[in-house]
Every structure is written in structure tokens, then in C-alpha cells.
Scaffold this motif. Structure first.
Motif, PDB file in Angstrom:
ATOM      1  N   ALA A 218       0.936  -1.256  -0.107  1.00 56.37           N
ATOM      2  CA  ALA A 218      -0.170   0.046   0.196  1.00 56.37           C
ATOM      3  C   ALA A 218       0.877   1.091   0.055  1.00 56.37           C
TER       4      ALA A 218
ATOM      5  N   ILE B  77       1.640   5.450  -1.137  1.00 61.05           N
ATOM      6  CA  ILE B  77       1.109   6.604  -1.932  1.00 61.05           C
ATOM      7  C   ILE B  77       1.911   6.909  -3.284  1.00 61.05           C
TER       8      ILE B  77
ATOM      9  N   TRP C  96      -3.600   6.230  -2.944  1.00 61.87           N
ATOM     10  CA  TRP C  96      -2.987   4.807  -2.479  1.00 61.87           C
ATOM     11  C   TRP C  96      -3.021   3.855  -3.696  1.00 61.87           C
TER      12      TRP C  96
ATOM     13  N   PHE D  52      -6.479   9.278  -1.773  1.00 60.69           N
ATOM     14  CA  PHE D  52      -5.643   9.413  -0.697  1.00 60.69           C
ATOM     15  C   PHE D  52      -6.447  10.010   0.496  1.00 60.69           C
TER      16      PHE D  52
END
Length: 175
Positions: free
Chosen positions: A134, A136, A145, A163
Motif C-alpha cells: 500500500a 502513496i 493509494w 488518498f
């Protein structure tokens, strides 16, 4: 005369080749050590470009943003190479820096879903058998994500979630 030759033959002992087990074990252990060293050396050398890129990104983030401590660096190769560096500022504020083409844009980490909120959303909605990553990233100029997980049917799935809200931008199922 014949009897004498027969006696000599009878008295001669056949030499039995003796296996020295200590030598055999020494050779096996030595070969295992050499093989292990070569394997570790191969992995160390193959991962060095990644380590160098992470070091370069950490340096860029420290120079071009207010983040002083980088805790994690991830990379995404979707359209072009995008690095995400998570870290803290001097006053302890958690931020995320997105690096594309040596340009840095920072976001406050508190504006988005926390790791616990994201995990809860994934477990409740998608019921993953195993969560692989996971990270960003940025998708169409929005912070997202990027998630990869194994579903209950053992297929690999990818998600791109907003996000802040967790809204699905893109889902790839059953690979």
C-alpha cells in the motif's frame, strides 16, 4: 614353487578404500558457504541501483522540501517514474513528498486516510487474503493509494484509491 605363490596371494590383504566422513562434510559445508556467499553477493549487487535511487530521492526531498527525516521511499512506474517519500518536518509534522523529474510537491500526511483507516477499509470491503503493498502515489494529479493484494480466489488485484476518501479510481481484478 607354486605353493609359495599361492601363500603370498592369500596373505595379501586387499586395501579397502576408507571414506573419511569428516572430509566429505567439510567439502559439503564449504560448498554451501561458497554458494551462500555468491547468492548474497548477487542480491546485494542487483539491489544496489534501488538503494542508490532511494538515497538520491532522500537527498532531493531534504533539499527541496521541509522534510528533514525520510522514513520510507516507494516508486511507481505507471506513466513515468514517480517517487513518494514519507517523513517528518523539523517540528514533527508528518508529510509526503511526491518526486517526479526532480520536482518535489509535498502534502500533509494528516489530510489523508491513516494506515489503520486504510487497512480497515480494505478488510471490510475487499476481504484480502494477503496484502502485498500500500503505497502513496499520484494519479491524474491527485494523491492516491496504490494497493496490491491477493483475493480469496488467490488472484492478484490492484486498486488505486483516493488518498483522502478511499474512493476507487481504478481497480484491476483477477490477474
Amino acid at each position: 614353487m607354486m605353493q609359495f605363490k599361492d601363500d603370498i596371494r592369500i596373505r595379501q590383504r586387499r586395501r579397502r578404500t576408507r571414506i573419511h566422513w569428516a572430509r566429505v562434510w567439510f567439502l559439503i559445508i564449504g560448498a554451501a558457504i561458497v554458494l551462500g556467499t555468491l547468492t548474497l553477493g548477487y542480491f546485494y549487487l542487483s539491489l544496489s541501483p534501488m538503494r542508490e535511487a532511494e538515497t538520491r530521492i532522500e537527498k532531493i526531498v531534504r533539499q527541496k522540501s521541509d522534510i528533514v527525516t525520510v522514513t520510507q521511499v516507494s516508486v511507481d512506474y505507471r506513466d513515468r517514474t514517480t517517487y513518494a517519500a514519507s517523513g517528518e518536518t523539523a517540528n514533527g509534522t508528518k508529510k509526503v513528498a511526491i518526486v517526479q523529474d526532480n520536482k518535489v510537491k509535498t502534502y500533509s500526511r494528516s489530510e489523508g486516510m491513516s494506515n489503520a483507516q486504510l487497512r480497515s477499509l480494505l478488510l471490510k470491503t475487499y476481504h484480502p487474503k494477503k496484502l502485498y503493498s500500500a503505497n502513496i502515489s499520484r494519479y491524474k494529479n491527485v494523491l492516491v493509494w496504490e494497493i496490491s493484494y491477493k483475493a480469496q480466489n488467490n488472484k492478484l488485484n490492484y486498486l488505486t484509491l483516493d488518498f483522502k476518501t478511499g474512493k476507487v479510481y481504478r481497480a484491476i481484478s483477477g490477474m
